[in-house]
Write an enzyme that holds these catalytic residues in place. Structure first.
Site, PDB file in Angstrom:
ATOM      1  CG  HIS A 588       0.047   0.228   2.114  1.00 45.83           C
ATOM      2  ND1 HIS A 588       0.413   1.742   3.145  1.00 45.83           N
ATOM      3  CD2 HIS A 588       0.157  -0.684   3.740  1.00 45.83           C
ATOM      4  CE1 HIS A 588       0.243   1.294   4.164  1.00 45.83           C
ATOM      5  NE2 HIS A 588       0.674   0.025   4.457  1.00 45.83           N
ATOM      6  CB  CYS A 609       2.468  -3.169   5.341  1.00 42.85           C
ATOM      7  SG  CYS A 609       0.184  -4.452   6.321  1.00 42.85           S
TER       8      CYS A 609
END
Length: 634
Positions: A588, A609
């Site tokens: 992301h 992430c």
């Protein structure tokens, strides 16, 4: 005859039948010799007078027709002179009969003429006596007969035709006698057969000709006395049960007598022209207890001679399955054998084959005609026809009848032993073997990095994985239907390539040590970017190594941390591009990071992430695909 009388009367009418001398002597002579006949004469005269009183016209009739007949006689004389009598004349059958016939006519003529003259004389005498004094006798005078020539007879006598059918009458009489005789004889024979059977009558094969019902029944009874029945059974020599052993005897039921009553005695002639055959039910009795004992004593009923029947079964014969027929065996059902013999003896049968009598022997529970057995044979023949070839890239594995036969079980005589559970287990084992040899999920692979290093990467979420339950079910169905096919197994997970290194040439490489990522497509880099991975200061935040694939992608989205007891989240962060691949870990954009790459992940890393610049995240979002492997390693 009337014509004849008239003719004769006319011929002698007015003739002088009385001699004068005789008359005188009669009138004047002595009549003493006539005294004895006075009384008879008086009676005769009285009868004559009575006759004339009753028929006064007779004399007138004679006079009237005498002249007429004389005229006819003259005409007849002329005709007779011209008529010839020969052999063809219908008046005579034979010339030799004419003299005799004429002699009879003359005699008859003379007799009639005498009677006629007698009556005339009596009449004239009566008339004369009535004119004489009362003292004179009324007795008749002597009659003088005038001779007549043969020519005159020919002229006056009408020939009498001979009766032509005299011989026929004799024949008729003889025929009548013969008919009466024949009728009597026929009636006598009819009476004879009133209580006897006609000639040519057979009852139950016995010649009953001219026998009474009693004699026939005696004949039947005599055959019954010698009755016996031969019993044939499986695998045993024939045995005989005699009538004396079971108290066998004949009992009359009146059926023979009824047959005799149906016979019409007057039709006895038919017996000599045709044969009549009847079959009657011989009414016999026997001791059923004795029969039971005899049945039990038969060799076929002994325990040592009892062999159980065997069911039909499916067996392997070469390369195919066939049905081996059932065997009859020799296990006797004694109760049924007794029933069969009882019926046979009651029907006067002389033999019985228990081997071909239904229900006497135990039968196999499964015969070759059993539909279930036939279905089993067909199903297992499909097993031998089935052929399934699995492909694993360049490798193949084939399952066919040669292997399937080994999965089946047979007993010592070759009978197929149906064990579905065992067969199913064989199928499962086969599928499991395929999975162990060709599944790559959960294995460690060697991976060549862009930096030139070779690392070992464990892939728990990527690779080939066969769905064993689904594959076993499909394989079982294909075996039973004899399917021949080439296909891949049923997979629950698929990789990009076959072989040990199943990553292929299209993948995303994430080098967690150098904090950089690469997107390879067909072996070439089409995209790369610096990243910030999980903060390695915290074990629960460090990005785990492994091989993964993209779940989905979403833009925009809100990232949230773990949910706290009060219902709030540890964090909530809005992102423009979200691409998860390992649980809650994904790619992301991270606009809050000061920079990317280097050692930033060591002190300001993420919760696990892969943080990317906004524009890099946008590019990746536009080209990433769900089936592309994501390889993470340190």
């Amino acid at each position: 005859m009337a014509d004849l009388e008239v003719d004769l009367d006319d011929e002698f009418h007015g003739a002088d039948f009385f001699d004068e001398e005789d008359t005188q002597s009669s009138e004047d002579g002595d009549f003493d010799s006539w005294d004895d006949t006075d009384e008879a004469d008086d009676q005769e005269d009285s009868a004559e007078e009575d006759y004339e009183e009753e028929y006064p016209e007779e004399e007138e009739y004679d006079s009237e027709y005498s002249d007429e007949f004389e005229e006819e006689s003259e005409a007849d004389d002329d005709e007779e002179e011209s008529e010839e009598f020969d052999e063809e004349d219908d008046s005579y059958d034979d010339e030799s009969d004419v003299p005799q016939e004429r002699e009879l006519q003359v005699e008859e003529f003379s007799t009639r003429s005498g009677r006629k003259r007698s009556r005339r004389e009596k009449k004239e005498s009566t008339q004369k006596q009535s004119a004489r004094p009362a003292s004179r006798s009324a007795r008749p005078t002597k009659i003088a007969y005038v001779p007549i020539s043969e020519e005159e007879l020919d002229e006056k006598i009408v020939p009498i035709q001979k009766k032509k059918h005299k011989g026929l009458k004799v024949t008729g009489i003889i025929a009548a006698i013969l008919a009466v005789t024949a009728g009597c004889a026929y009636g006598a024979v009819t009476y004879y057969y009133a209580d006897r059977f006609f000639e040519g009558t057979y009852i139950n094969g016995i010649d009953c000709s001219n026998k009474t019902a009693y004699e026939v029944e005696q004949a039947i009874a005599s055959t019954v006395e010698a009755y016996s029945i031969e019993v044939t059974s499986r695998n045993q020599d024939p045995q005989t049960i005699s009538g004396s052993q079971i108290g066998y005897q004949y009992m009359s039921d009146g059926e023979v007598l009824n047959l005799l009553k149906q016979q019409k005695p007057y039709e006895w002639v038919r017996g000599f022209m045709e044969t009549r055959s009847y079959n009657t039910q011989e009414n016999v009795t026997f001791d059923k207890t004795l029969l039971q004992n005899e049945v039990k004593a038969l060799n076929c009923a002994q325990p040592e001679n009892q062999v159980e029947p065997e069911n039909a079964y499916v067996a392997m014969n070469g390369d195919e399955f066939t049905i081996v027929p059932e065997t009859e065996g020799s296990k006797l059902k004694v109760k049924e054998a007794y029933k069969a013999l009882d019926a046979a003896i009651s029907g006067s049968q002389t033999s019985i084959d228990l081997g071909s009598t239904p229900d006497v022997y135990a039968v196999a529970a499964v015969t070759s005609e059993d539909s279930t057995l036939q279905a089993t044979r067909d199903a297992y023949n499909n097993y031998t026809k089935a052929s399934i070839t699995y492909t694993f890239g360049d490798q193949t594995v084939t399952l066919d009848g040669s292997t399937l036969k080994n999965w089946l079980q047979f007993d010592e005589k070759g009978q197929l032993v149906q064990d579905d559970a065992s067969f199913t287990q064989h199928v499962k084992d086969f599928v499991a073997q395929l999975a162990s040899e060709h599944n790559t999920v959960g294995t460690t692979r060697s991976f060549n990095t862009t930096s030139g290093r070779t690392v070992s990467v464990y892939g728990s979420a990527y690779g080939w994985k066969i769905d064993q339950d689904a594959e076993a079910a499909q394989l079982t169905e294909e075996i039973r239907t004899g399917t021949q096919t080439t296909r891949e197994p049923v997979y629950s997970m698929r990789a990009n390539a076959y072989g040990y290194n199943d990553i292929g040439s299209t993948y995303i490489e994430v080098d967690l040590s150098s904090q950089h990522m690469y997107y390879y497509q067909g072996g070439s880099i089409i995209f790369d970017s610096d990243i910030v991975s999980g903060d390695i200061r915290y074990d629960d935040r460090a990005t785990p190594p492994g091989i993964f694939t993209l779940y989905y992608k979403k833009s925009p989205d809100v990232l949230r941390g773990a949910k706290k007891p009060d219902g709030t989240y540890e964090y909530e962060t809005s992102v423009t591009y979200w691409m998860p691949f390992n649980g809650g870990i994904g790619f992301h954009d991270a606009t809050w990071q000061a920079y990317f790459g280097g050692d930033r992940y060591t002190y300001a890393g993420s919760h696990g992430c892969i943080n990317m610049p906004l524009d890099a995240a946008a590019t990746l979002y536009s080209i990433i695909d769900t089936n592309v492997p994501i390889v993470c390693f340190y």
